[in-house]
Design a protein around this motif. Structure first.
Motif, short mmCIF file in Angstrom:
data_model
loop_
_atom_site.label_atom_id
_atom_site.label_comp_id
_atom_site.label_asym_id
_atom_site.label_seq_id
_atom_site.Cartn_x
_atom_site.Cartn_y
_atom_site.Cartn_z
N GLY A 1 -8.03 16.09 -12.66
CA GLY A 1 -8.96 15.25 -13.40
C GLY A 1 -9.73 14.30 -12.50
O GLY A 1 -9.26 13.88 -11.45
N LEU A 2 -10.93 13.97 -12.94
CA LEU A 2 -11.78 13.05 -12.19
C LEU A 2 -11.10 11.71 -11.98
O LEU A 2 -11.13 11.15 -10.88
N GLU A 3 -10.48 11.19 -13.01
CA GLU A 3 -9.84 9.88 -12.92
C GLU A 3 -8.74 9.87 -11.87
O GLU A 3 -8.64 8.94 -11.07
N MET A 4 -7.91 10.91 -11.86
CA MET A 4 -6.81 10.97 -10.89
C MET A 4 -7.35 11.13 -9.47
O MET A 4 -6.83 10.51 -8.53
N ARG A 5 -8.39 11.92 -9.31
CA ARG A 5 -8.98 12.08 -7.98
C ARG A 5 -9.56 10.77 -7.48
O ARG A 5 -9.45 10.44 -6.30
N ARG A 6 -10.14 9.99 -8.38
CA ARG A 6 -10.70 8.69 -7.98
C ARG A 6 -9.60 7.72 -7.57
O ARG A 6 -9.72 7.00 -6.59
N ALA B 1 -6.85 4.85 -3.30
CA ALA B 1 -5.61 4.51 -2.59
C ALA B 1 -5.70 4.92 -1.12
O ALA B 1 -5.29 4.16 -0.23
N ASP B 2 -6.27 6.10 -0.86
CA ASP B 2 -6.44 6.54 0.52
C ASP B 2 -7.42 5.65 1.27
O ASP B 2 -7.22 5.32 2.44
N HIS B 3 -8.49 5.25 0.57
CA HIS B 3 -9.48 4.36 1.19
C HIS B 3 -8.85 3.01 1.55
O HIS B 3 -9.12 2.44 2.61
N LEU B 4 -8.02 2.51 0.67
CA LEU B 4 -7.32 1.25 0.92
C LEU B 4 -6.41 1.37 2.14
O LEU B 4 -6.36 0.47 2.99
N ARG B 5 -5.72 2.49 2.27
CA ARG B 5 -4.86 2.72 3.43
C ARG B 5 -5.68 2.74 4.72
O ARG B 5 -5.32 2.12 5.71
N GLU B 6 -6.84 3.41 4.69
CA GLU B 6 -7.71 3.47 5.87
C GLU B 6 -8.27 2.09 6.21
O GLU B 6 -8.35 1.72 7.39
N SER B 7 -8.66 1.34 5.19
CA SER B 7 -9.20 0.00 5.42
C SER B 7 -8.15 -0.91 6.04
O SER B 7 -8.46 -1.72 6.92
N LEU B 8 -6.93 -0.80 5.58
CA LEU B 8 -5.86 -1.61 6.14
C LEU B 8 -5.61 -1.24 7.60
O LEU B 8 -5.38 -2.12 8.44
N ALA B 9 -5.68 0.04 7.92
CA ALA B 9 -5.50 0.47 9.31
C ALA B 9 -6.61 -0.12 10.20
O ALA B 9 -6.34 -0.58 11.32
N LEU B 10 -7.83 -0.13 9.70
CA LEU B 10 -8.94 -0.73 10.45
C LEU B 10 -8.72 -2.23 10.64
O LEU B 10 -8.99 -2.79 11.71
N ARG C 1 -6.64 8.52 -6.41
CA ARG C 1 -6.13 9.00 -5.11
C ARG C 1 -7.08 8.61 -3.99
O ARG C 1 -6.67 8.10 -2.95
N ALA C 2 -8.39 8.81 -4.19
CA ALA C 2 -9.37 8.46 -3.16
C ALA C 2 -9.37 6.96 -2.89
O ALA C 2 -9.45 6.54 -1.73
N VAL D 1 0.84 -1.20 0.00
CA VAL D 1 0.00 0.00 0.00
C VAL D 1 0.88 1.25 0.00
O VAL D 1 0.57 2.23 -0.68
N ASP D 2 1.97 1.22 0.75
CA ASP D 2 2.90 2.35 0.75
C ASP D 2 3.50 2.57 -0.64
O ASP D 2 3.60 3.70 -1.11
N GLU D 3 3.87 1.48 -1.30
CA GLU D 3 4.42 1.58 -2.65
C GLU D 3 3.35 2.09 -3.63
O GLU D 3 3.64 2.92 -4.50
N LEU D 4 2.12 1.64 -3.47
CA LEU D 4 1.03 2.13 -4.29
C LEU D 4 0.86 3.63 -4.10
O LEU D 4 0.71 4.38 -5.08
N SER D 5 0.91 4.08 -2.88
CA SER D 5 0.75 5.50 -2.59
C SER D 5 1.87 6.32 -3.24
O SER D 5 1.61 7.39 -3.82
N ARG D 6 3.10 5.82 -3.17
CA ARG D 6 4.22 6.52 -3.81
C ARG D 6 4.03 6.56 -5.32
O ARG D 6 4.30 7.58 -5.96
N SER D 7 3.56 5.47 -5.90
CA SER D 7 3.33 5.42 -7.35
C SER D 7 2.22 6.38 -7.75
O SER D 7 2.32 7.06 -8.78
N VAL D 8 1.18 6.46 -6.95
CA VAL D 8 0.09 7.39 -7.24
C VAL D 8 0.60 8.83 -7.13
O VAL D 8 0.24 9.68 -7.94
N ASP D 9 1.47 9.10 -6.15
CA ASP D 9 2.07 10.44 -6.04
C ASP D 9 2.83 10.81 -7.31
O ASP D 9 2.67 11.92 -7.83
N ARG D 10 3.65 9.89 -7.80
CA ARG D 10 4.42 10.16 -9.02
C ARG D 10 3.51 10.38 -10.21
O ARG D 10 3.70 11.28 -11.02
#
Length: 96
Positions: free
Chosen positions: A32-37, A42-51, A39-40, A14-23
């Motif tokens: 753009g809508l696609e990029m915002r989706r 990837a963030d949702h996945l990070r939150e789900s993993l924390a839960l 990003r959202a 997930v950390d690597e995914l987040s870095r790739s999304v940042d790049r």
């Protein structure tokens, strides 16, 4: 592998995914809508993993239900003497 090892491995991914999304976001922009989706998501996945990390100790302590053995011997036929055959009606009556 333990549950903690698996969670750590997923966290690394997930950390690597987040870095790739940042790049990707730096190259394509974040408007753009696609990029915002992406990003959202990837963030949702990070939150789900924390839960899941918080719930893992509780989930791993839950035991599986106790198994009940069912005998292979036939049931006593007298248990069904007062019931109708399903879909066929009573034995002593005829269909209309």
């Amino acid at each position: 592998m333990s549950v903690n090892d698996d969670l750590t491995s997923v966290q690394r991914c997930v950390d690597e995914l987040s870095r790739s999304v940042d790049r990707l976001e730096q190259r394509l922009g974040s408007g753009g809508l696609e990029m915002r989706r992406v990003r959202a998501d990837a963030d949702h996945l990070r939150e789900s993993l924390a839960l899941l990390r918080e719930a893992a100790p509780r989930l791993s302590q839950q035991r599986s239900p106790e198994l009940v053995t069912i005998s292979d011997t036939p049931y006593d036929i007298t248990l069904w003497t007062d019931s109708d055959d399903e879909g066929l009606g009573a034995r002593d009556r005829h269909a209309p």
